[in-house]
Design an enzyme around this catalytic site. Structure first.
Site, PDB file in Angstrom:
ATOM      1  N   LYS A  55       0.822  -1.227   0.000  1.00  0.00           N
ATOM      2  CA  LYS A  55       0.000   0.000   0.000  1.00  0.00           C
ATOM      3  C   LYS A  55       0.849   1.267   0.000  1.00  0.00           C
ATOM      4  CE  LYS A  55      -2.335  -0.462   3.821  1.00  0.00           C
ATOM      5  NZ  LYS A  55      -1.755  -1.727   4.294  1.00  0.00           N
ATOM      6  N   ARG A 104      -8.985   2.403   9.690  1.00  0.00           N
ATOM      7  CA  ARG A 104      -8.509   1.058  10.000  1.00  0.00           C
ATOM      8  C   ARG A 104      -9.621   0.223  10.632  1.00  0.00           C
ATOM      9  NH1 ARG A 104      -3.013   1.356   8.955  1.00  0.00           N
ATOM     10  NH2 ARG A 104      -1.863  -0.307   9.957  1.00  0.00           N
ATOM     11  N   ARG A 115      11.235  -7.084   4.493  1.00  0.00           N
ATOM     12  CA  ARG A 115      11.320  -5.660   4.830  1.00  0.00           C
ATOM     13  C   ARG A 115      11.988  -5.477   6.189  1.00  0.00           C
ATOM     14  NH1 ARG A 115       5.833  -2.212   4.935  1.00  0.00           N
ATOM     15  NH2 ARG A 115       5.701  -2.917   7.066  1.00  0.00           N
ATOM     16  N   ARG A 118      12.235  -1.728  10.468  1.00  0.00           N
ATOM     17  CA  ARG A 118      11.127  -1.015  11.106  1.00  0.00           C
ATOM     18  C   ARG A 118      10.799  -1.688  12.427  1.00  0.00           C
ATOM     19  NH1 ARG A 118       5.583   0.269   7.804  1.00  0.00           N
ATOM     20  NH2 ARG A 118       4.577  -0.641   9.622  1.00  0.00           N
ATOM     21  N   ARG A 157      -0.243  -7.942  13.563  1.00  0.00           N
ATOM     22  CA  ARG A 157      -0.804  -6.947  12.629  1.00  0.00           C
ATOM     23  C   ARG A 157      -1.729  -7.601  11.614  1.00  0.00           C
ATOM     24  NH1 ARG A 157       4.600  -5.101  11.051  1.00  0.00           N
ATOM     25  NH2 ARG A 157       3.697  -3.903   9.348  1.00  0.00           N
TER      26      ARG A 157
HETATM   27  P1  AMP Z   1       1.065   1.217   8.781  1.00  0.00           P
HETATM   28  O1  AMP Z   1       2.304   1.946   8.404  1.00  0.00           O
HETATM   29  O2  AMP Z   1      -0.174   1.741   8.107  1.00  0.00           O
HETATM   30  O3  AMP Z   1       1.209  -0.286   8.624  1.00  0.00           O
HETATM   31  O4  AMP Z   1       0.827   1.486  10.345  1.00  0.00           O
HETATM   32  C1  AMP Z   1       1.792   1.103  11.304  1.00  0.00           C
HETATM   33  C2  AMP Z   1       1.159   1.121  12.699  1.00  0.00           C
HETATM   34  O5  AMP Z   1       0.683   2.441  12.987  1.00  0.00           O
HETATM   35  C3  AMP Z   1      -0.054   0.219  12.862  1.00  0.00           C
HETATM   36  O6  AMP Z   1       0.298  -1.127  13.161  1.00  0.00           O
HETATM   37  C4  AMP Z   1      -0.768   0.907  14.023  1.00  0.00           C
HETATM   38  O7  AMP Z   1      -0.128   0.637  15.243  1.00  0.00           O
HETATM   39  C5  AMP Z   1      -0.542   2.382  13.708  1.00  0.00           C
HETATM   40  N1  AMP Z   1      -1.606   2.945  12.851  1.00  0.00           N
HETATM   41  C6  AMP Z   1      -1.476   3.417  11.575  1.00  0.00           C
HETATM   42  N2  AMP Z   1      -2.643   3.883  11.104  1.00  0.00           N
HETATM   43  C7  AMP Z   1      -3.549   3.686  12.094  1.00  0.00           C
HETATM   44  C8  AMP Z   1      -4.940   3.928  12.219  1.00  0.00           C
HETATM   45  N3  AMP Z   1      -5.660   4.467  11.212  1.00  0.00           N
HETATM   46  N4  AMP Z   1      -5.544   3.598  13.390  1.00  0.00           N
HETATM   47  C9  AMP Z   1      -4.842   3.055  14.407  1.00  0.00           C
HETATM   48  N5  AMP Z   1      -3.553   2.792  14.351  1.00  0.00           N
HETATM   49  C10 AMP Z   1      -2.878   3.080  13.215  1.00  0.00           C
END
Ligand code: AMP
Length: 185
Positions: free
Chosen positions: A15, A90, A126, A132, A143
């Protein structure tokens, strides 16, 4: 015409990469809650301190905090002519908050589909390459569970607005598929 696009898909589906390329091509801001939260953690802000351990565990940050940062971001002038949301909403509660906040809600939802085995492989790769904090095996599993439980119901929620795109292939191949389906939508 203002384009409001939302990217959905499990962690590791690509994404972030595809959203950045598409937003760049369409000249609209790429709004990634994951990137905003990681920046807050790296900068050691109050928000960053609040969310660091939740993110490291692979859980979702509270709706209240995330909705507030998205609300602020969508208020900025560059988002007036459209935007691409990546990683938000989310869950259903966040989607409802978004509808309240944005009068002309989302037009197109791109769902990037990749099967679970491939996702784990990509995320482990990754982890080795980028380091990360939330790319370790235990957190990756968490996740994926959180995606299934909290985020995947959004596919039904958005119904006919959802365009499914096969996320397997090279970055350019997947991007071409996305560009093609959007051109037709
Ligand atoms: P991502 O980079 O989108 O995979 O997000 C990494 C982490 O950030 C996730 O595992 C959550 O802990 C947090 N996070 C990102 N976007 C959201 C969201 N819309 N709501 C809640 N937590 C989020």
């Amino acid at each position: 015409m203002a384009r409001r696009i939302l990217f959905l898909g499990p962690p590791g589906a690509g994404k972030g990469t595809q959203a950045a390329m598409l937003a760049n091509a369409l000249h609209i801001p790429h709004i990634s809650t994951g990137d905003m939260l990681r920046s807050a953690v790296d900068a050691g802000t109050d928000l960053g301190k609040k969310v660091e351990s939740v993110m490291a565990a692979g859980d979702l940050v509270s709706d209240e905090l995330v909705v507030a940062i998205v609300d602020d971001r969508l208020d900025q002038s560059d988002a007036r002519c459209g935007y691409l949301l990546d990683g938000f909403p989310r869950n259903i509660a966040q989607a409802q908050a978004l509808n309240d906040a944005v009068i002309n809600a989302i037009g197109t939802v791109v769902l990037l589909e990749v099967d679970a085995d491939e996702l784990v492989q990509r995320l482990m790769k990754r982890a080795a390459e980028q380091g990360r904090a939330d790319d370790n095996e235990q957190t990756i599993r968490r996740r994926l569970e959180v995606y299934e439980a909290e985020t995947s119901p959004l596919v039904d929620h958005y119904g006919d607005a959802v365009i499914r795109v096969d996320g397997i292939g090279s970055i350019d191949e997947v991007f071409s598929r996305i560009a093609l389906v959007l051109a037709r939508s």
